[in-house]
Design a protein around this motif. Structure first.
Motif, PDB file in Angstrom:
ATOM      1  N   ILE A 178     -37.011  43.339  45.288  1.00  0.00           N
ATOM      2  CA  ILE A 178     -38.192  44.279  44.937  1.00  0.00           C
ATOM      3  C   ILE A 178     -38.497  43.160  43.512  1.00  0.00           C
ATOM      4  O   ILE A 178     -40.307  43.446  43.450  1.00  0.00           O
ATOM      5  CB  ILE A 178     -37.436  45.589  44.720  1.00  0.00           C
ATOM      6  N   GLU A 179     -38.101  43.821  42.275  1.00  0.00           N
ATOM      7  CA  GLU A 179     -38.301  43.096  41.269  1.00  0.00           C
ATOM      8  C   GLU A 179     -39.119  41.908  40.873  1.00  0.00           C
ATOM      9  O   GLU A 179     -40.378  41.380  40.632  1.00  0.00           O
ATOM     10  CB  GLU A 179     -36.933  42.884  39.607  1.00  0.00           C
ATOM     11  N   GLU A 180     -38.741  41.289  42.564  1.00  0.00           N
ATOM     12  CA  GLU A 180     -38.661  39.707  42.113  1.00  0.00           C
ATOM     13  C   GLU A 180     -39.923  39.873  42.834  1.00  0.00           C
ATOM     14  O   GLU A 180     -40.944  38.250  42.470  1.00  0.00           O
ATOM     15  CB  GLU A 180     -37.980  38.474  42.932  1.00  0.00           C
ATOM     16  N   LEU A 181     -40.542  40.215  43.218  1.00  0.00           N
ATOM     17  CA  LEU A 181     -41.474  40.227  44.592  1.00  0.00           C
ATOM     18  C   LEU A 181     -42.803  39.780  43.884  1.00  0.00           C
ATOM     19  O   LEU A 181     -43.550  38.793  44.172  1.00  0.00           O
ATOM     20  CB  LEU A 181     -42.015  41.613  45.038  1.00  0.00           C
ATOM     21  N   PRO A 182     -43.369  40.430  42.898  1.00  0.00           N
ATOM     22  CA  PRO A 182     -44.623  39.880  42.181  1.00  0.00           C
ATOM     23  C   PRO A 182     -44.764  38.477  42.034  1.00  0.00           C
ATOM     24  O   PRO A 182     -45.491  37.955  41.925  1.00  0.00           O
ATOM     25  CB  PRO A 182     -45.092  40.841  41.664  1.00  0.00           C
ATOM     26  N   GLU A 183     -43.898  37.802  40.721  1.00  0.00           N
ATOM     27  CA  GLU A 183     -43.470  36.360  40.511  1.00  0.00           C
ATOM     28  C   GLU A 183     -43.797  35.617  41.586  1.00  0.00           C
ATOM     29  O   GLU A 183     -43.649  34.647  41.804  1.00  0.00           O
ATOM     30  CB  GLU A 183     -42.695  36.212  40.049  1.00  0.00           C
ATOM     31  N   LEU A 184     -43.679  35.772  43.305  1.00  0.00           N
ATOM     32  CA  LEU A 184     -43.251  35.424  44.356  1.00  0.00           C
ATOM     33  C   LEU A 184     -44.769  35.306  44.909  1.00  0.00           C
ATOM     34  O   LEU A 184     -45.059  34.698  45.584  1.00  0.00           O
ATOM     35  CB  LEU A 184     -42.501  35.522  45.160  1.00  0.00           C
ATOM     36  N   GLY A 185     -45.485  36.588  44.315  1.00  0.00           N
ATOM     37  CA  GLY A 185     -47.140  36.164  45.217  1.00  0.00           C
ATOM     38  C   GLY A 185     -47.171  37.557  46.002  1.00  0.00           C
ATOM     39  O   GLY A 185     -48.492  37.619  46.205  1.00  0.00           O
ATOM     40  N   TYR A 186     -46.418  37.912  46.201  1.00  0.00           N
ATOM     41  CA  TYR A 186     -46.320  39.456  46.748  1.00  0.00           C
ATOM     42  C   TYR A 186     -47.356  40.562  46.311  1.00  0.00           C
ATOM     43  O   TYR A 186     -47.442  40.255  44.772  1.00  0.00           O
ATOM     44  CB  TYR A 186     -44.647  40.094  47.616  1.00  0.00           C
ATOM     45  N   THR A 187     -48.021  40.771  46.906  1.00  0.00           N
ATOM     46  CA  THR A 187     -49.044  41.783  46.457  1.00  0.00           C
ATOM     47  C   THR A 187     -48.876  43.470  46.918  1.00  0.00           C
ATOM     48  O   THR A 187     -48.584  44.273  45.890  1.00  0.00           O
ATOM     49  CB  THR A 187     -51.377  41.273  46.863  1.00  0.00           C
ATOM     50  N   ASP A 188     -47.938  43.927  48.229  1.00  0.00           N
ATOM     51  CA  ASP A 188     -47.546  45.135  48.279  1.00  0.00           C
ATOM     52  C   ASP A 188     -46.350  45.067  48.336  1.00  0.00           C
ATOM     53  O   ASP A 188     -45.659  44.190  49.201  1.00  0.00           O
ATOM     54  CB  ASP A 188     -49.037  45.307  49.599  1.00  0.00           C
ATOM     55  N   ALA A 189     -46.454  46.522  48.328  1.00  0.00           N
ATOM     56  CA  ALA A 189     -44.856  47.063  49.062  1.00  0.00           C
ATOM     57  C   ALA A 189     -45.080  47.589  49.943  1.00  0.00           C
ATOM     58  O   ALA A 189     -45.803  49.363  49.739  1.00  0.00           O
ATOM     59  CB  ALA A 189     -43.465  47.300  47.688  1.00  0.00           C
ATOM     60  N   TRP A 190     -44.270  48.193  51.479  1.00  0.00           N
ATOM     61  CA  TRP A 190     -44.695  49.347  52.288  1.00  0.00           C
ATOM     62  C   TRP A 190     -43.719  50.252  52.569  1.00  0.00           C
ATOM     63  O   TRP A 190     -42.910  49.120  52.847  1.00  0.00           O
ATOM     64  CB  TRP A 190     -45.261  48.583  53.371  1.00  0.00           C
ATOM     65  N   SER A 191     -43.512  50.486  53.339  1.00  0.00           N
ATOM     66  CA  SER A 191     -42.005  51.927  53.003  1.00  0.00           C
ATOM     67  C   SER A 191     -42.642  52.060  54.466  1.00  0.00           C
ATOM     68  O   SER A 191     -43.284  51.677  55.172  1.00  0.00           O
ATOM     69  CB  SER A 191     -41.557  53.143  52.682  1.00  0.00           C
TER      70      SER A 191
ATOM     71  N   ALA B 180     -39.752  28.915  57.798  1.00  0.00           N
ATOM     72  CA  ALA B 180     -40.287  29.224  57.278  1.00  0.00           C
ATOM     73  C   ALA B 180     -41.929  28.635  57.501  1.00  0.00           C
ATOM     74  O   ALA B 180     -42.846  29.005  57.127  1.00  0.00           O
ATOM     75  CB  ALA B 180     -39.490  29.384  55.561  1.00  0.00           C
ATOM     76  N   ALA B 181     -41.889  27.351  57.097  1.00  0.00           N
ATOM     77  CA  ALA B 181     -43.156  26.863  57.516  1.00  0.00           C
ATOM     78  C   ALA B 181     -44.209  27.714  58.640  1.00  0.00           C
ATOM     79  O   ALA B 181     -45.203  27.838  58.412  1.00  0.00           O
ATOM     80  CB  ALA B 181     -43.145  25.326  57.272  1.00  0.00           C
ATOM     81  N   THR B 182     -43.480  27.479  59.655  1.00  0.00           N
ATOM     82  CA  THR B 182     -43.796  27.404  60.599  1.00  0.00           C
ATOM     83  C   THR B 182     -44.490  29.389  60.869  1.00  0.00           C
ATOM     84  O   THR B 182     -44.887  29.474  61.264  1.00  0.00           O
ATOM     85  CB  THR B 182     -42.675  27.454  61.853  1.00  0.00           C
ATOM     86  N   CYS B 183     -44.061  29.782  60.257  1.00  0.00           N
ATOM     87  CA  CYS B 183     -43.819  31.653  60.131  1.00  0.00           C
ATOM     88  C   CYS B 183     -44.865  31.864  59.010  1.00  0.00           C
ATOM     89  O   CYS B 183     -45.616  33.084  59.807  1.00  0.00           O
ATOM     90  CB  CYS B 183     -41.965  31.843  59.476  1.00  0.00           C
ATOM     91  N   ARG B 184     -44.841  30.980  57.944  1.00  0.00           N
ATOM     92  CA  ARG B 184     -46.347  31.199  57.376  1.00  0.00           C
ATOM     93  C   ARG B 184     -47.397  30.825  57.997  1.00  0.00           C
ATOM     94  O   ARG B 184     -48.057  31.341  57.533  1.00  0.00           O
ATOM     95  CB  ARG B 184     -45.879  30.316  56.069  1.00  0.00           C
ATOM     96  N   ALA B 185     -47.718  30.001  58.840  1.00  0.00           N
ATOM     97  CA  ALA B 185     -48.834  29.003  59.733  1.00  0.00           C
ATOM     98  C   ALA B 185     -49.499  29.939  60.792  1.00  0.00           C
ATOM     99  O   ALA B 185     -50.207  31.025  60.704  1.00  0.00           O
ATOM    100  CB  ALA B 185     -48.188  28.239  59.980  1.00  0.00           C
TER     101      ALA B 185
ATOM    102  N   LEU C 139     -41.217  32.884  52.493  1.00  0.00           N
ATOM    103  CA  LEU C 139     -42.262  33.605  53.057  1.00  0.00           C
ATOM    104  C   LEU C 139     -43.486  33.866  52.884  1.00  0.00           C
ATOM    105  O   LEU C 139     -44.463  33.904  52.753  1.00  0.00           O
ATOM    106  CB  LEU C 139     -41.904  34.314  54.359  1.00  0.00           C
ATOM    107  N   ALA C 140     -43.058  33.703  50.808  1.00  0.00           N
ATOM    108  CA  ALA C 140     -43.580  33.895  49.749  1.00  0.00           C
ATOM    109  C   ALA C 140     -45.185  32.985  49.604  1.00  0.00           C
ATOM    110  O   ALA C 140     -45.161  31.977  50.495  1.00  0.00           O
ATOM    111  CB  ALA C 140     -42.934  34.371  48.747  1.00  0.00           C
ATOM    112  N   PRO C 141     -46.445  33.672  49.477  1.00  0.00           N
ATOM    113  CA  PRO C 141     -47.163  32.695  49.877  1.00  0.00           C
ATOM    114  C   PRO C 141     -47.470  31.914  48.995  1.00  0.00           C
ATOM    115  O   PRO C 141     -48.618  31.170  49.327  1.00  0.00           O
ATOM    116  CB  PRO C 141     -48.193  33.751  49.244  1.00  0.00           C
ATOM    117  N   THR C 142     -46.525  31.747  47.477  1.00  0.00           N
ATOM    118  CA  THR C 142     -46.694  30.393  46.784  1.00  0.00           C
ATOM    119  C   THR C 142     -45.717  29.569  47.504  1.00  0.00           C
ATOM    120  O   THR C 142     -46.240  28.580  46.581  1.00  0.00           O
ATOM    121  CB  THR C 142     -46.270  31.329  45.357  1.00  0.00           C
ATOM    122  N   ARG C 143     -45.473  29.991  47.978  1.00  0.00           N
ATOM    123  CA  ARG C 143     -44.305  28.858  48.737  1.00  0.00           C
ATOM    124  C   ARG C 143     -45.802  27.333  49.065  1.00  0.00           C
ATOM    125  O   ARG C 143     -46.992  27.289  49.400  1.00  0.00           O
ATOM    126  CB  ARG C 143     -43.798  28.748  49.959  1.00  0.00           C
TER     127      ARG C 143
END
Length: 319
Positions: free
Chosen positions: A23-36, A278-283, A315-319
């Motif tokens: 979870i701590e890593e999510l922002p630097e990976l480019g994730y903006t949100d965390a949802w429960s 992963a690339a197919t999933c992001r697309a 799957l991060a958007p910064t990939r």
């Protein structure tokens, strides 16, 4: 690409206690949100309270907390607490849920789900703004409730909404709509009901795997459990899948679970579960966005060739 890219917490392969580092890593990976979520695992608020401290840059949201498993006042208190921990970053997602969760698991009453959701939304708007609420709603009555400490920034409230009536309520009175188990093409039909100005959020189940047969087998088990729930059955009837899903529903109603699984077509699994490398999933996720989804909330599921933590990174958007 949308500026919102969410992740479901905690992760499917680990407890909340073991989720901190990822979870701590999510922002630097480019994730903006965390949802429960709140079904029969963690509750909807505790993961967000921890994430508010572990990853202070994330927007936090519940997708969703049922409106009939807590009293209105307790729901307001929980939301106010999160709004205080993450001012301006917490979004409260509420919804009707299902008879199994409300009645069979929580000894509540699943009655007038649309009205209960509408009434709860209207109560929460006033309570979270710091008002003293004395009101008789269609589905409950509140006398003299006021939050001891109302949040300085009341949270946005979004509704779980699958079909036109609830979608229109989300557009007219809430701050957004949350949906689930739909294809990229289905997004257009949902978007048409809420118009361009309402945030649309959807949880997308993702399996980073090129083993198509294995993904489909796993996907059938997941989907059969959901698509036989009346609200999801009605949703997919509205989306146009009534005929193709009828054999599954008939087998399920007859108590033949194996026949129900076999009756679920490959094309339905492929439409509703994101899979591939992963690339197919992001697309594929981008297809949802291109069709009108504002906030994809990814839910990486086990069973792929790579572990969940690696899938989260790939799957991060910064990939």
């Amino acid at each position: 690409m949308t500026q919102n890219w969410g992740m479901t917490i905690p992760f499917y392969d680990r407890s909340l206690a073991r989720s901190r580092e990822l979870i701590e890593e999510l922002p630097e990976l480019g994730y903006t949100d965390a949802w429960s979520a709140e079904v029969n695992g963690v509750d909807g608020f505790t993961p967000l309270a921890l994430a508010a401290q572990w990853a202070p840059g994330l927007r936090l949201g519940s997708a969703i907390v049922p409106v009939s498993t807590r009293g209105p006042g307790l729901l307001a208190m929980s939301a106010a607490t999160l709004a205080d921990l993450a001012p301006g970053r917490f979004t409260l997602g509420i919804g009707a849920s299902s008879p199994a969760i409300v009645e069979r698991w929580n000894a509540g009453t699943f009655d007038k789900p649309y009205a209960r959701t509408r009434d709860t939304l209207r109560f929460l708007r006033r309570a979270l703004a710091g008002e003293k609420v004395s009101e008789t709603y269609e589905t409950f009555q509140v006398q003299g409730f006021r939050l001891e400490r109302a949040p300085k920034t009341p949270p946005k409230i979004v509704l779980a909404a699958l079909r036109p009536r609830m979608l229109r309520l989300a557009a007219e009175e809430a701050d957004g709509a949350i949906t689930n188990w739909l294809s990229p093409q289905d997004v257009r039909k949902v978007r048409a009901e809420i118009g361009p100005g309402t945030e649309l959020i959807a949880r997308l189940f993702v399996c980073v795997s090129e083993n198509v047969d294995q993904v489909r087998e796993m996907g059938r088990r997941m989907l059969a459990g959901y698509l036989t729930v009346p609200v999801y059955a009605a949703f997919h009837d509205w989306l146009g899948r009534g005929d193709v899903l009828r054999p599954m529903h008939e087998a399920w109603a007859a108590g033949d679970r194996q026949a129900a699984l076999k009756a679920l077509p490959d094309e339905v699994v492929d439409a509703l579960i994101v899979h591939g490398d992963a690339a197919t999933c992001r697309a594929r996720i981008q297809e949802y966005v291109d069709n009108g989804l504002d906030t994809p909330v990814l839910a990486p599921i086990p069973g792929g060739e790579i572990p969940i933590d690696q899938a989260v990174r790939e799957l991060a958007p910064t990939r």
